[in-house]
Design an enzyme around this catalytic site. Sequence first.
Site, short mmCIF file in Angstrom:
data_model
loop_
_atom_site.label_atom_id
_atom_site.label_comp_id
_atom_site.label_asym_id
_atom_site.label_seq_id
_atom_site.Cartn_x
_atom_site.Cartn_y
_atom_site.Cartn_z
N LYS A 174 48.80 5.72 34.45
CA LYS A 174 50.12 5.85 35.09
C LYS A 174 50.43 4.62 35.94
O LYS A 174 49.52 3.99 36.48
CB LYS A 174 50.11 7.08 36.01
N THR A 207 56.78 11.22 47.30
CA THR A 207 56.08 11.24 46.01
C THR A 207 54.78 12.04 46.10
O THR A 207 53.87 11.84 45.31
CB THR A 207 55.77 9.81 45.52
N GLY A 209 52.27 14.61 45.23
CA GLY A 209 52.05 15.51 44.09
C GLY A 209 52.63 15.05 42.77
O GLY A 209 52.67 15.82 41.80
N THR A 210 53.05 13.80 42.69
CA THR A 210 53.63 13.32 41.41
C THR A 210 52.61 13.41 40.28
O THR A 210 52.96 13.81 39.16
CB THR A 210 54.11 11.85 41.51
N GLY A 211 51.37 13.03 40.56
CA GLY A 211 50.34 13.01 39.51
C GLY A 211 50.02 14.42 39.02
O GLY A 211 49.87 14.65 37.81
N CYS A 212 49.93 15.37 39.95
CA CYS A 212 49.63 16.77 39.58
C CYS A 212 50.76 17.30 38.70
O CYS A 212 50.51 17.93 37.66
CB CYS A 212 49.52 17.64 40.82
N1 LIG Z 1 58.71 5.71 42.59
C1 LIG Z 1 58.63 6.22 41.37
N2 LIG Z 1 59.72 6.24 40.55
C2 LIG Z 1 59.65 6.76 39.30
N3 LIG Z 1 58.52 7.29 38.80
C3 LIG Z 1 57.40 7.30 39.55
C4 LIG Z 1 57.39 6.78 40.89
N4 LIG Z 1 56.13 6.96 41.41
C5 LIG Z 1 55.42 7.56 40.46
N5 LIG Z 1 56.15 7.77 39.34
C6 LIG Z 1 55.71 8.44 38.10
O1 LIG Z 1 55.05 9.63 38.49
C7 LIG Z 1 53.94 9.90 37.64
C8 LIG Z 1 52.67 9.97 38.48
O2 LIG Z 1 52.27 8.65 38.78
P1 LIG Z 1 51.38 8.19 40.03
O3 LIG Z 1 50.77 6.88 39.64
O4 LIG Z 1 52.21 8.26 41.27
O5 LIG Z 1 50.31 9.35 40.08
P2 LIG Z 1 49.25 9.71 41.19
O6 LIG Z 1 48.97 8.54 42.05
O7 LIG Z 1 48.11 10.31 40.48
O8 LIG Z 1 49.99 10.81 42.06
P3 LIG Z 1 49.38 11.76 43.24
O9 LIG Z 1 47.96 11.40 43.45
O10 LIG Z 1 50.26 11.55 44.43
O11 LIG Z 1 49.58 13.16 42.76
C9 LIG Z 1 53.95 8.78 36.58
O12 LIG Z 1 54.66 9.22 35.46
C10 LIG Z 1 54.68 7.64 37.30
O13 LIG Z 1 55.28 6.76 36.39
C1 LIG Z 2 44.78 20.02 46.28
C2 LIG Z 2 45.26 18.67 45.90
N1 LIG Z 2 45.08 18.25 44.63
C3 LIG Z 2 45.51 17.02 44.25
C4 LIG Z 2 46.13 16.17 45.14
C5 LIG Z 2 46.58 14.78 44.71
O1 LIG Z 2 47.90 14.59 44.81
C6 LIG Z 2 46.33 16.65 46.47
N2 LIG Z 2 46.95 15.89 47.41
N3 LIG Z 2 45.88 17.89 46.81
#
Ligand SMILES: Nc1ncnc2c1ncn2[C@@H]1O[C@H](COP(=O)(O)OP(=O)(O)OP(=O)(O)O)[C@@H](O)[C@H]1O
Ligand SMILES: Cc1ncc(CO)c(N)n1
Length: 267
Positions: A174, A207, A209-212
């Site tokens: 990502k 942002t 929880g975007t990854g979850c």
């Molecule tokens: N500012 C942004 N604008 C548009 N898309 C974004 C943005 N930030 C993240 N994304 C998208 O959100 C999704 C998750 O990416 P990210 O790299 O933020 O995950 P992450 O770091 O594992 O998230 P987290 O750990 O906060 O849950 C991907 O599809 C990424 O392209």
């Molecule tokens: C419980 C939990 N899982 C995953 C993440 C990563 O976003 C978080 N902040 N908290």
Amino acid sequence: MVYKALTVAGSDSGGGAGIQADLKTFQELRVFGMSALTAVTAQNTLGVQGVYPLPPDAVAQQMESVGTDLGADAVKTGMLFSAEIIEAVAAKVRQFGWDRLVVDPVMIAKGGAPLLQEEAVSALKTYLLPLAMVATPNIPEAEALTGLKIQSIEDRKEAAKRLHELGVKHVVIKGGHDDDGEETVDILYDGSEFFYFTSKRIKTKHTHGTGCTFSAAIAAELAKGKTVQEAVQTAKSFIQAAIEHELGIGHGHGPTNHWAYRDKQTR
Ligand SMILES: Nc1ncnc2c1ncn2[C@@H]1O[C@H](COP(=O)(O)OP(=O)(O)OP(=O)(O)O)[C@@H](O)[C@H]1O
Ligand SMILES: Cc1ncc(CO)c(N)n1
């Protein structure tokens, strides 16, 4: 037809990440959500105030309860905390033959709190990633899993290849953390080709929880029998809408808007 997905992850009391994000996303995508909790976190938009892992047997038993009765069309993992929990989860995934498995290798919360013990990274590589249909590391997680320093798109492609060699069938690296430029690019590698999922980068601090949410959306679509490419495309649209239509709640990094994608479809 009722499609079912199981999330194996930690609880975020603030409701933006973890189990809460996963279940909301499943529901929004019309998939019945089930959960096996790995840990309880006391957490809000300002950070993580406490982490309380569950015993590995308790995680395994929840998976057993789901597997022996309801069954799951797809499974995703999030925060797993320890090597012992990872081993227990991998054993249950094998026992039930859950091949539509999405592994989001959660390591550190946005504010810096560790959600996976450092020594558990190798357990993830040995036991769980080889079972994954899809893995969704962000850039720092891909660096920790491969030992590579990732700066360019070429570096990300190399990391994807290394993760594929571990047995991950489809690797999505990502681009949320690559904060130069006007776009976010997620890269998908299936062992032979690269696919790019690009969207406009939204300038926001909300942002959490975007990854979850993104990996849960992939699991929901896989539960419906979609291909990995289709699932990643829907997940990218889902997270884009969720970030774009921010809720603006909490005093720190706020959650994304899990109902925004549905609102867009029905408008
Ligand atoms: N500012 C942004 N604008 C548009 N898309 C974004 C943005 N930030 C993240 N994304 C998208 O959100 C999704 C998750 O990416 P990210 O790299 O933020 O995950 P992450 O770091 O594992 O998230 P987290 O750990 O906060 O849950 C991907 O599809 C990424 O392209
Ligand atoms: C419980 C939990 N899982 C995953 C993440 C990563 O976003 C978080 N902040 N908290």
